[in-house]
Enzyme design. Sequence first.
Site, short mmCIF file in Angstrom:
data_model
loop_
_atom_site.label_atom_id
_atom_site.label_comp_id
_atom_site.label_asym_id
_atom_site.label_seq_id
_atom_site.Cartn_x
_atom_site.Cartn_y
_atom_site.Cartn_z
N CYS A 1 -6.64 -12.34 -13.74
CA CYS A 1 -7.66 -13.29 -14.21
C CYS A 1 -8.65 -12.61 -15.17
CB CYS A 1 -8.34 -13.98 -13.02
SG CYS A 1 -9.18 -15.51 -13.52
N HIS B 1 -3.84 -15.90 -9.94
CA HIS B 1 -4.26 -15.02 -8.84
C HIS B 1 -3.15 -14.83 -7.80
CE1 HIS B 1 -8.63 -14.55 -9.48
NE2 HIS B 1 -8.50 -15.69 -10.14
N GLU C 1 -3.09 -12.72 -5.43
CA GLU C 1 -3.62 -12.32 -4.11
C GLU C 1 -4.15 -13.48 -3.29
OE1 GLU C 1 -5.20 -12.10 -6.91
OE2 GLU C 1 -7.14 -13.00 -6.48
#
Length: 302
Positions: free
Chosen positions: A119, A230, A232
């Site tokens: 990001c 993202h 994660e």
Amino acid sequence: LSTMALIFCLTKCCNVLLNPLVNCVLAQEVVSPKPNQTAYIAASYVKFLEAAGARVVPVMINKTLEEYKTLFSSINGILYPGGGVSIISSGYQRAAKIFYDLAIEANKRGDYFPVWGTCLGFEQLMYLTSEKSQLSHTNTSGVALPLNFTPGASTCSRMFEAFPPDLVSALSAEPLTENSHQWSLATLTYNTNEDLKSFYKVLSTNTDGNTEFVSTVEAYSYPVYGTQWHPEKNAFEWSRPYIPHSPSAVRTTFYTAHFFVSEARKNFHRFQSKEEESKALIYNYNPVYTGNASAFEQIYLF
Ligand SMILES: *[C@@H]1O[C@H](CO)[C@@H](O)[C@H](O)[C@H]1NC(C)=O
Ligand SMILES: *[C@@H]1O[C@H](CO)[C@@H](O)[C@H](O)[C@H]1NC(C)=O
Ligand SMILES: *[C@@H]1O[C@H](CO)[C@@H](O)[C@H](O)[C@H]1NC(C)=O
Ligand SMILES: *[C@@H]1O[C@H](CO)[C@@H](O)[C@H](O)[C@H]1NC(C)=O
């Protein structure tokens, strides 16, 4: 930046290194600083790397060049997390530039050192590579999207090589990648910027309905990777309704982490001593619960 041919050491030949693997996550300034709470790292980035077998060291901002050089020779890879600071002037940007330059230099010498940007980290990489900020505004501040793979990207890239084929299919068909950004690298901008075009191969794009933007890249000749999305969050963040948690979404977290950590297995950087290593590890800090007040379930404050 010039690109030079490097012989990539792919997992086939060298993921048997026995060095204790240490990855770094870069901290960034908090919005409202308080005493002893000037920088933070969202815990999901730490869990992401730990889930793939790495140990994590936080990279504090405002350190000296010498301190960063010592840290660089001690760690096996670096991850630039998402967030909201300036990619042109901030403590995050300064540290990111120093590690990026060290990584490029090391890789030219054959010292394989991977860099990952998520990001804001992706946007930071684009700025570091092109020395220009040329982002476009997009309506993507809370939406999960399927990836539009570029031709050959899913079968012929380093990043997706070890992804199971059914997961690659799911990634292209289902909204498994969470986007939380208002700025993007438009495909048109990439196509007209020689520095970016010669350095990064685009693996996927997305669109907000108006502007097509680059969503996944890997550098042609360096282990430098970026996702505007993202990886994660799928496994570790719950405070927003648009974060996907399906089995494929969670496998996306894991295979992305597994890929990056595999890259970090390819160098022999290590701390000078056990003591220095113990002092640097994230285990010295405790995350705090922030899921009731922010987009992160837990963060580390420094
Ligand atoms: C900040 O941290 C230092 C070192 O851990 C500690 O001595 C000090 O009391 C802390 N200050 C505040 C305001 O918490
Ligand atoms: C970094 O340095 C700047 C400028 O000196 C300062 O304003 C900021 O509080 C520092 N941040 C941290 C996390 O040390
Ligand atoms: C932004 O995208 C969302 C869907 O993600 C949509 O509901 C909304 O209408 C869009 N806003 C604008 C201004 O296009
Ligand atoms: C969130 O939870 C923490 C810890 O339980 C608490 O200290 C804080 O006041 C809460 N914040 C809000 C906005 O509810």
